[in-house]
Design an enzyme around this catalytic site. Sequence first.
Site, PDB file in Angstrom:
ATOM      1  N   HIS A  45      44.839  26.091  37.847  1.00  0.00           N
ATOM      2  CA  HIS A  45      45.552  27.363  37.918  1.00  0.00           C
ATOM      3  C   HIS A  45      47.011  27.073  38.267  1.00  0.00           C
ATOM      4  O   HIS A  45      47.314  26.577  39.351  1.00  0.00           O
ATOM      5  CB  HIS A  45      44.906  28.254  38.976  1.00  0.00           C
ATOM      6  N   CYS A  53      50.345  35.689  39.604  1.00  0.00           N
ATOM      7  CA  CYS A  53      49.795  35.076  38.395  1.00  0.00           C
ATOM      8  C   CYS A  53      50.137  35.804  37.103  1.00  0.00           C
ATOM      9  O   CYS A  53      49.728  35.368  36.034  1.00  0.00           O
ATOM     10  CB  CYS A  53      48.280  34.942  38.527  1.00  0.00           C
ATOM     11  N   LYS A  68      42.267  27.227  32.286  1.00  0.00           N
ATOM     12  CA  LYS A  68      42.425  26.805  33.678  1.00  0.00           C
ATOM     13  C   LYS A  68      41.353  25.791  34.048  1.00  0.00           C
ATOM     14  O   LYS A  68      41.544  24.994  34.973  1.00  0.00           O
ATOM     15  CB  LYS A  68      42.347  28.012  34.602  1.00  0.00           C
ATOM     16  N   PHE A 116      46.938  39.092  42.068  1.00  0.00           N
ATOM     17  CA  PHE A 116      46.687  39.821  43.302  1.00  0.00           C
ATOM     18  C   PHE A 116      47.434  41.161  43.257  1.00  0.00           C
ATOM     19  O   PHE A 116      48.515  41.272  42.688  1.00  0.00           O
ATOM     20  CB  PHE A 116      47.167  39.021  44.508  1.00  0.00           C
ATOM     21  N   HIS A 155      41.818  34.748  31.645  1.00  0.00           N
ATOM     22  CA  HIS A 155      42.402  34.375  32.931  1.00  0.00           C
ATOM     23  C   HIS A 155      41.476  33.395  33.646  1.00  0.00           C
ATOM     24  O   HIS A 155      41.930  32.363  34.130  1.00  0.00           O
ATOM     25  CB  HIS A 155      42.635  35.632  33.762  1.00  0.00           C
ATOM     26  N   GLU A 193      36.541  40.296  34.848  1.00  0.00           N
ATOM     27  CA  GLU A 193      37.167  40.026  33.551  1.00  0.00           C
ATOM     28  C   GLU A 193      36.162  40.173  32.414  1.00  0.00           C
ATOM     29  O   GLU A 193      36.481  40.716  31.356  1.00  0.00           O
ATOM     30  CB  GLU A 193      37.776  38.627  33.549  1.00  0.00           C
TER      31      GLU A 193
END
Length: 383
Positions: free
Chosen positions: A312, A141, A307, A371, A275, A286
């Site tokens: 996403h 991402c 998103k 990730f 995000h 976050e």
Amino acid sequence: MTAPRPTAERAAVVVTGMSVTTAFGRGTDRLRAALAAGQPAFTDVTRFDVGRRRAKRAAHLPGSPVLLDELGDLLTQAIAQAGLDAAAVGQTPLLCARHSDPSWPRRPQESRADGHAAATGSALAARAGLRDARRTYTNACVAASTALADAAALIASGREERVAVAAGYLVDEDVFALFDAGRALADDGALRSFSAGRRGLLLGDGMAAVILESAAAAERRGAEPLARLLGWGRAGDAHHVCQPHPEGLGMARALTAALARADRAPEQVDYLNAHGTGTSYNDSAEAAAVHLAFGAHAPKLPVSSTKSLTGHTLEASGLVEFAVSVLVLQEGLLPVNAGYTGQDPACRLDLVTEGPRRLKPATVVSLNAAFGGANTALVLGAA
């Protein structure tokens, strides 16, 4: 958090061309209108069978679009908006970000040569008449945002006059099944970033292309910038293979580094495009990162995750959300954080929840995480 010292004098980086496609439709104007409307693009999945899946919805275009064709069109549009002639295009490299093709490992060995991820960049560069494809990014991402940061660094250091960046992801059955099996997808059909009761993410089609160049080069040829890329930051926390550090340490370091490079204090930021995946781990981490990096300004900083509207878009998310940030600067309208059902005590932020909010920002930040603990932040300024 202590900010690193700003970097030495460098070339300013501007955006001169941009085109983006999401589930709202093809072209930047469709996204512009959708952000103003504030209604999510999620529908029942028809691209493949989801009868045995927990989740049933995604944000996707009708039919089965071809990624290479879609990205080729977007690159052509971005180049045209930038006003580049054939000679300038031929001197411009491409950085590309994309998700790997799930069909590639299943093909016969003899047909795989041109199907790997790096071949997409080479094919796109050839189609658009660009000089070459320097790199292809597949680092989850933060793939597209890493490509943007690398492009800006190439320009700021004087190694390139301009760089094209393209990124794309189309909702596919393999990733949908993987995320659904891992209970990462929201089974209630909505992506509720930072909200109490959020149930996970939803996938979305996303593709974009931008032209970045030095401000001096744009000025010499009379190009009108769309926005400025002021700073970029990257940091890793390596906390867990698929969970961010619960205190948001990596995200906070990326934010702090980007602000320092941009020579902006936290209180000078007018909006954060988060995000915001709608998962329990990401959103709380976050929010912690925002408070760590922005300090006393954090409760007053408007935040939303688009998103919640587009889904996403995985490897493309950094570039799609970069385009959103450019539109925010142009339109003076902060996108809504859709699907919100109430405050989570772990996500105390000034969320944009009652529809798009009118505000003319001078500086916005786009934050992404991936990730493995990879984090990026981009600071944009009005043209």
